[in-house]
Design a protein around this motif. Structure first.
Motif, PDB file in Angstrom:
ATOM      1  N   ALA A 164      -1.274  -4.053  -5.211  1.00 17.22           N
ATOM      2  CA  ALA A 164      -2.100  -2.968  -4.886  1.00 17.22           C
ATOM      3  C   ALA A 164      -3.612  -2.560  -5.498  1.00 17.22           C
ATOM      4  O   ALA A 164      -4.293  -2.351  -4.996  1.00 17.22           O
ATOM      5  CB  ALA A 164      -1.113  -1.626  -5.438  1.00 17.22           C
ATOM      6  N   ASP A 215       1.709  -6.920   2.207  1.00 18.58           N
ATOM      7  CA  ASP A 215       2.169  -5.969   1.629  1.00 18.58           C
ATOM      8  C   ASP A 215       3.616  -5.803   1.447  1.00 18.58           C
ATOM      9  O   ASP A 215       4.090  -4.833   2.294  1.00 18.58           O
ATOM     10  CB  ASP A 215       1.527  -4.733   2.795  1.00 18.58           C
ATOM     11  N   GLU A 224       3.046  -2.134  -4.874  1.00 25.95           N
ATOM     12  CA  GLU A 224       2.278  -1.393  -5.965  1.00 25.95           C
ATOM     13  C   GLU A 224       2.908  -1.858  -7.392  1.00 25.95           C
ATOM     14  O   GLU A 224       2.012  -1.676  -8.297  1.00 25.95           O
ATOM     15  CB  GLU A 224       3.041   0.243  -5.956  1.00 25.95           C
ATOM     16  N   SER A 225       3.797  -2.556  -7.356  1.00 24.91           N
ATOM     17  CA  SER A 225       4.024  -3.244  -8.726  1.00 24.91           C
ATOM     18  C   SER A 225       3.951  -4.864  -8.912  1.00 24.91           C
ATOM     19  O   SER A 225       3.949  -5.197  -9.804  1.00 24.91           O
ATOM     20  CB  SER A 225       5.279  -2.586  -9.321  1.00 24.91           C
TER      21      SER A 225
END
Lengths: 466, 466
Positions: B117, B133, B138-139
């Motif tokens: 991200a 994606d 996000e991590s």
């Protein structure tokens, strides 16, 4: 029909018509289209018709310790398909069946000898497209395309051959048949053996079946011509097109030497006073006109003398045809440049980061002057992939030597720019030293380790790549 | 601060803060997010800050004959990052610098610990996009994404991670530093070592730098929801979308179990009475509305009860968020399904040819019934890549056994359909036996030969993949 034990065993496995030994025929299988590369005389040419016959050829050759040189249509430009003395040439020309086209899953399964244009035509009938379009697409085979990871004009938007290879069947040096990859859109099971074989130029195994991904047929495209007062200005336009996030479906460069060679070969009304011409297209259907306007703006800002759109699909096709004619036209130009038709071409294939294209083109002009050789430049500008074609007199060792020096200087320049020694033609015999420079000693050792792991006795295509 | 000679040498190379030995800390590095996979206790966790420190860790571990387990953010779902007893864990978390973003050449160069991200955000500021994606974006780290060849929702149009990896720097088992690939748009120099390392799950080397390709930012997208009376009807719609040559930028399926789990986790107004929901999008800007109409037509023809477009970007983002919540919501659902929060998930990751999706979904329902387990299905329908999530009671060996049987039956079914045992999660520990089934004995031998060629002593990530 007498022969050596090798020939007897091959005839027993393939029948007489699968085994060629007539020296006149063998000479036709000695080399690909790379000029000035060494080529030996094979002991025999085999034409297996299926995987089992490929296994028989490989096992027989292995038994007699004779190297195997796989060949497609021998349209390569790096000598990767060149025979070595006494070798068994394994031509895949007789394995030319399209085994399956599956429109729902957008895949095709083919034998290696299927000609690119034949596959493209067949899938086209179903509203599908096999994008890779090397210059040789009308005669080169999918097997050869996969083995050299062939490029083409589509790459700027659609990528090279490897992006379309989902799975392979490969006959290994042990005679075992390996299946790699998948038929699914996605899959990450194990090491990516498929892409290890793609571009390995016949040094790791013989590809006997290929599963390729297809795409929907493209929409209508529009084509643009931009005429530049210098190659560097054209290069600047290309960098700016990339920087602005535009995605043309074609972005080709022809320099003045090529424009003149093409006009001489077949008059088409090209502007031979131009120092460089960019050919661009957009295949986004109803949006192509707007795309073309943005491309035109960039070309004008970069200093184009003239920018115009092809008036219709016929003119667009003619422009594309002119571009496709660059290679034969330049070969003829080179041949006629020296007495006795002795002129030849050393074909470079460097790729540099797009932002360095203008500097590369400037550098090539300087190198041509310094080395005292004529160099025409043509190529896939949108990928930063250029073919500086160096004209030499094959009958004059000093001319050949100057040409080789220019070839090396261009390589050195491209690598110094963060480029690669081959954008799409492969390494073959022509660029072995430059590959070693590019990948360094650790890279060479890893290549050797993989080659040794898959082909411990060096059966396949000795002397190529490494 | 006393320790073994191994620890002393590691501390000498990395300093005390680069070497963790506190058992409480070590426990946090034992496993990734795959449930029900074995995980050992490492002897030490190292956090090198640069390539030289990675070399030091690898050489030190090799000297003492201790295996090295590379780790990113441990968000994997196959146990590939799980520690083995006594190993040196090599976490790349402290190598988290974006080294370069080059908009003209559309590339970025990053250290492996950069979070997906973070890279996506930084390139987004420049009007560029890094497409891959995975659910964990996000991590999870780019190094981990590359090592597992991570997928995600973009893949149906933009492909998996490997399509975006141009070059790597890798520390080999010998301690040598290998550079693979290129910075250019195109290049075919030598074997494709880059893609050999992509997806190799830390078994061949430690990735210390990654050059990725970027794309222009996508245009505006529109999102569609189609509600189906059966999962098979949704599968039929997906096959037809593919057959018609449509190219949605997103095509996801959620079954009733997941819809209910998500609503329970965070109420969003999803239709929990639906047996399956397809979420589709088109990111073609001004043409997206027309694309959506064609997608809607196909869904209706396949039997959708209701088809509607998201009214605005806020609703579209909420739908995407609901989809992204499927995994945590299902974990919670599973945990709460059994007393003491002991419920767990066995996560399948099969991919089948798109045309077989409906049959796969039917088959999963049948298997759930036969094995007596609850199975929720969610996944990347457009790629034929499904995640049947099998709910088991971890405290009840019979329940776990039923779950494993269902897992195996789903694998068997997918392979019989010409599918693969892993569409995007990788093999790790979870699917070793199924990988062997899928690639066969010749495939296993080739994997072993390559592993032995690059890592002869078995230093890296022992027991994974093979």
């Amino acid at each position: 029909m007498t022969g050596t034990p090798l020939l007897d065993d091959l005839r027993a496995a393939l029948g007489d018509d699968g085994v060629l030994t007539d020296p006149d025929l063998l000479r036709g299988y000695q080399r690909d289209e790379a000029d000035l590369c060494v080529a030996g005389m094979p002991a025999v040419v085999t034409r297996p018709r299926n995987t089992a016959e490929v296994v028989a050829v490989v096992q027989t050759a292995a038994r007699y310790g004779v190297p195997v040189v796989p060949q497609g249509a021998r349209t390569g430009l790096a000598g990767a398909a060149n025979a070595v003395d006494g070798a068994v040439v394994l031509s895949t020309a007789a394995m030319a069946e399209i085994l399956e086209i599956d429109p729902v899953n957008r895949i095709a399964v083919v034998q290696p000898g299927v000609v690119n244009a034949v596959l493209a035509g067949e899938v086209g009938k179903l509203g599908l497209r096999y994008p890779p379009d090397p210059g040789s697409w009308e005669s080169s085979t999918i097997g050869g395309n996969v083995s050299t990871n062939a490029g083409g004009m589509c790459c700027v938007k659609y990528g090279v051959t490897t992006e379309y290879v989902l799975g392979l069947e490969v006959v290994l040096a042990s005679g075992e048949v390996l299946r790699t990859g998948r038929r699914t859109a996605k899959g990450v099971a194990g090491y990516d053996l498929t892409r290890l074989f793609v571009g390995s130029e016949g040094t790791l195994g013989v590809i006997t079946e290929i599963t390729v991904a297809l795409r929907p047929a493209p929409e209508e495209s529009l084509t643009l011509v931009a005429v530049f007062p210098s190659t560097a200005a054209a290069g600047t336009a290309v960098a700016e097109i990339s920087a602005r996030g535009l995605t043309p479906s074609l972005l080709e460069l022809l320099d003045q030497t090529h424009l003149r060679a093409i006009e001489a070969h077949q008059p088409m009304g090209l502007r031979t006073d131009a120092r460089a011409l960019l050919l661009a297209a957009s295949d986004t259907g109803p949006r192509a006109a707007a795309d073309l306007e943005r491309l035109a703006e960039v070309c004008e800002a970069a200093g184009a003398d003239e920018v115009f759109a092809a008036t219709d699909q016929i003119e667009a096709a003619a422009l594309l045809q002119a571009r496709r004619m660059a290679h034969p036209a330049m070969e003829r130009f080179a041949a006629e440049a020296f007495p006795g038709g002795n002129g030849g071409l050393i074909i470079d294939d460097v790729a540099v980061p797009r932002g360095s294209l203008a500097a590369l083109l400037d550098g090539v002009e300087r190198i041509a002057e310094e080395c005292g050789v004529a160099i025409g430049v043509v190529g896939h500008a949108g990928d930063g992939n250029m073919h500086p074609n160096i004209v030499v007199d094959r009958a004059d060792p000093a001319s050949v030597e100057r040409g080789r020096r220019a070839f090396d200087e261009i390589m050195r320049l491209a690598l110094a720019m963060g480029g690669t020694c081959t954008g799409e033609h492969g390494v073959g015999l022509l660029k072995r030293e430059w590959l070693a420079q590019e990948i360094g000693p650790v890279g060479v050792r890893v290549h050797q380790a993989i080659k040794a792991a898959l082909d411990p006795t060096g059966l396949f295509n000795p002397g190529k790549i490494l």
